[in-house]
Design a protein around this motif. Structure first.
Motif, PDB file in Angstrom:
ATOM      1  N   LYS A 159       0.839  -1.205   0.000  1.00 41.68           N
ATOM      2  CA  LYS A 159       0.000   0.000   0.000  1.00 41.68           C
ATOM      3  C   LYS A 159       0.874   1.255   0.000  1.00 41.68           C
ATOM      4  O   LYS A 159       0.606   2.208  -0.729  1.00 41.68           O
ATOM      5  CB  LYS A 159      -0.939   0.013   1.202  1.00 41.68           C
ATOM      6  N   GLU A 160       1.938   1.255   0.806  1.00 38.76           N
ATOM      7  CA  GLU A 160       2.840   2.412   0.836  1.00 38.76           C
ATOM      8  C   GLU A 160       3.518   2.613  -0.514  1.00 38.76           C
ATOM      9  O   GLU A 160       3.670   3.737  -0.977  1.00 38.76           O
ATOM     10  CB  GLU A 160       3.890   2.233   1.939  1.00 38.76           C
ATOM     11  N   ARG A 161       3.919   1.519  -1.154  1.00 38.92           N
ATOM     12  CA  ARG A 161       4.544   1.608  -2.470  1.00 38.92           C
ATOM     13  C   ARG A 161       3.565   2.206  -3.486  1.00 38.92           C
ATOM     14  O   ARG A 161       3.920   3.068  -4.283  1.00 38.92           O
ATOM     15  CB  ARG A 161       5.019   0.229  -2.929  1.00 38.92           C
ATOM     16  N   GLN A 162       2.297   1.762  -3.427  1.00 36.27           N
ATOM     17  CA  GLN A 162       1.278   2.295  -4.331  1.00 36.27           C
ATOM     18  C   GLN A 162       1.020   3.777  -4.037  1.00 36.27           C
ATOM     19  O   GLN A 162       0.864   4.579  -4.962  1.00 36.27           O
ATOM     20  CB  GLN A 162      -0.026   1.499  -4.206  1.00 36.27           C
ATOM     21  N   ASP A 163       1.018   4.150  -2.762  1.00 37.43           N
ATOM     22  CA  ASP A 163       0.832   5.563  -2.393  1.00 37.43           C
ATOM     23  C   ASP A 163       1.964   6.423  -2.942  1.00 37.43           C
ATOM     24  O   ASP A 163       1.733   7.537  -3.428  1.00 37.43           O
ATOM     25  CB  ASP A 163       0.743   5.722  -0.872  1.00 37.43           C
ATOM     26  N   VAL A 164       3.196   5.916  -2.873  1.00 37.07           N
ATOM     27  CA  VAL A 164       4.346   6.661  -3.410  1.00 37.07           C
ATOM     28  C   VAL A 164       4.207   6.808  -4.921  1.00 37.07           C
ATOM     29  O   VAL A 164       4.460   7.888  -5.476  1.00 37.07           O
ATOM     30  CB  VAL A 164       5.679   5.963  -3.036  1.00 37.07           C
ATOM     31  N   ARG A 165       3.793   5.740  -5.614  1.00 40.21           N
ATOM     32  CA  ARG A 165       3.580   5.829  -7.063  1.00 40.21           C
ATOM     33  C   ARG A 165       2.516   6.867  -7.393  1.00 40.21           C
ATOM     34  O   ARG A 165       2.693   7.687  -8.293  1.00 40.21           O
ATOM     35  CB  ARG A 165       3.143   4.477  -7.632  1.00 40.21           C
ATOM     36  N   ASP A 166       1.403   6.818  -6.667  1.00 37.83           N
ATOM     37  CA  ASP A 166       0.316   7.768  -6.917  1.00 37.83           C
ATOM     38  C   ASP A 166       0.784   9.202  -6.687  1.00 37.83           C
ATOM     39  O   ASP A 166       0.466  10.107  -7.462  1.00 37.83           O
ATOM     40  CB  ASP A 166      -0.893   7.455  -6.029  1.00 37.83           C
ATOM     41  N   TYR A 167       1.546   9.412  -5.612  1.00 39.06           N
ATOM     42  CA  TYR A 167       2.052  10.756  -5.317  1.00 39.06           C
ATOM     43  C   TYR A 167       3.001  11.214  -6.423  1.00 39.06           C
ATOM     44  O   TYR A 167       2.942  12.354  -6.874  1.00 39.06           O
ATOM     45  CB  TYR A 167       2.774  10.774  -3.965  1.00 39.06           C
ATOM     46  N   THR A 168       3.867  10.311  -6.880  1.00 36.15           N
ATOM     47  CA  THR A 168       4.821  10.653  -7.936  1.00 36.15           C
ATOM     48  C   THR A 168       4.094  11.017  -9.221  1.00 36.15           C
ATOM     49  O   THR A 168       4.416  12.018  -9.864  1.00 36.15           O
ATOM     50  CB  THR A 168       5.781   9.477  -8.187  1.00 36.15           C
ATOM     51  N   VAL A 169       3.106  10.212  -9.582  1.00 35.42           N
ATOM     52  CA  VAL A 169       2.348  10.497 -10.803  1.00 35.42           C
ATOM     53  C   VAL A 169       1.622  11.825 -10.675  1.00 35.42           C
ATOM     54  O   VAL A 169       1.665  12.661 -11.582  1.00 35.42           O
ATOM     55  CB  VAL A 169       1.360   9.347 -11.113  1.00 35.42           C
TER      56      VAL A 169
END
Length: 189
Positions: free
Chosen positions: A70-80
């Motif tokens: 979930k944290e990895r997905q949150d980082v991806r979403d924030y980056t995008v």
């Protein structure tokens, strides 16, 4: 006690050799049975504790794995989202340009301003264009699409940039497509 047991064993062996049928149950003291049962109960208790601990550790590991995903997905979403955000204004300006009724010259000026806005957005993300026109051909950042025979320019100098190349800091995103000079008067070693 050992002596008594060994004597019984000798008697049993002797009786078997003489052909007698011996039907004697082993005599175990009640203390040994109780001790073995207590030890068995203790081992069962330890086993149950270990199984419980294993189940808890498996659940904890599963939760940690899910949390990390979930944290990895949150980082991806924030980056995008932080990458796309500067380009939303560019899209808005393109839509406004398409709706405008201005002259061709006004439209051209508007597109140039949008291009500048796009370049600023890329620069904010540390994306910079590869230097091409007038530079010496570098196969690490340029891709030669063809050559033009000329005596005016040195051999392998970039004459024309067909498609701009880009880098993020020192990492190449895509090479620049270029045409280079081919000077026959320069002798290659």
């Amino acid at each position: 006690m050992r002596r008594h047991n060994s004597m019984q064993d000798e008697t049993t062996v002797q009786a078997v050799q003489e052909g007698e049928v011996v039907t004697r149950l082993p005599e175990e003291p009640v203390q040994e049975v109780a001790s073995a049962q207590a030890e068995l109960e203790q081992v069962k208790g330890e086993r149950d504790q270990l199984l419980d601990r294993l189940a808890r550790l498996q659940a904890e590991f599963d939760n940690a794995r899910k949390r990390e995903a979930k944290e990895r997905q949150d980082v991806r979403d924030y980056t995008v989202s932080s990458t796309v955000e500067p380009f939303l204004g560019v899209m808005d300006n393109f839509q406004l340009a398409l709706k405008s009724d201005g002259s061709a010259e006004q439209l051209r000026t508007g597109v140039e301003l949008i291009l500048k806005q796009m370049e600023d957005a890329l620069r904010a993300l540390n994306v910079v264009p590869v230097e091409s026109a007038g530079a010496q051909f570098d196969p690490r950042v340029h891709e030669a699409l063809g050559s033009v025979e000329t005596k005016e320019f040195p051999d392998h100098q970039v004459l024309e940039e067909i498609r701009r190349g880009y880098k993020v800091r020192d990492k190449l995103l895509r090479p620049a497509l270029v045409r280079i000079a081919s000077n026959p008067s320069v002798v290659s070693d």
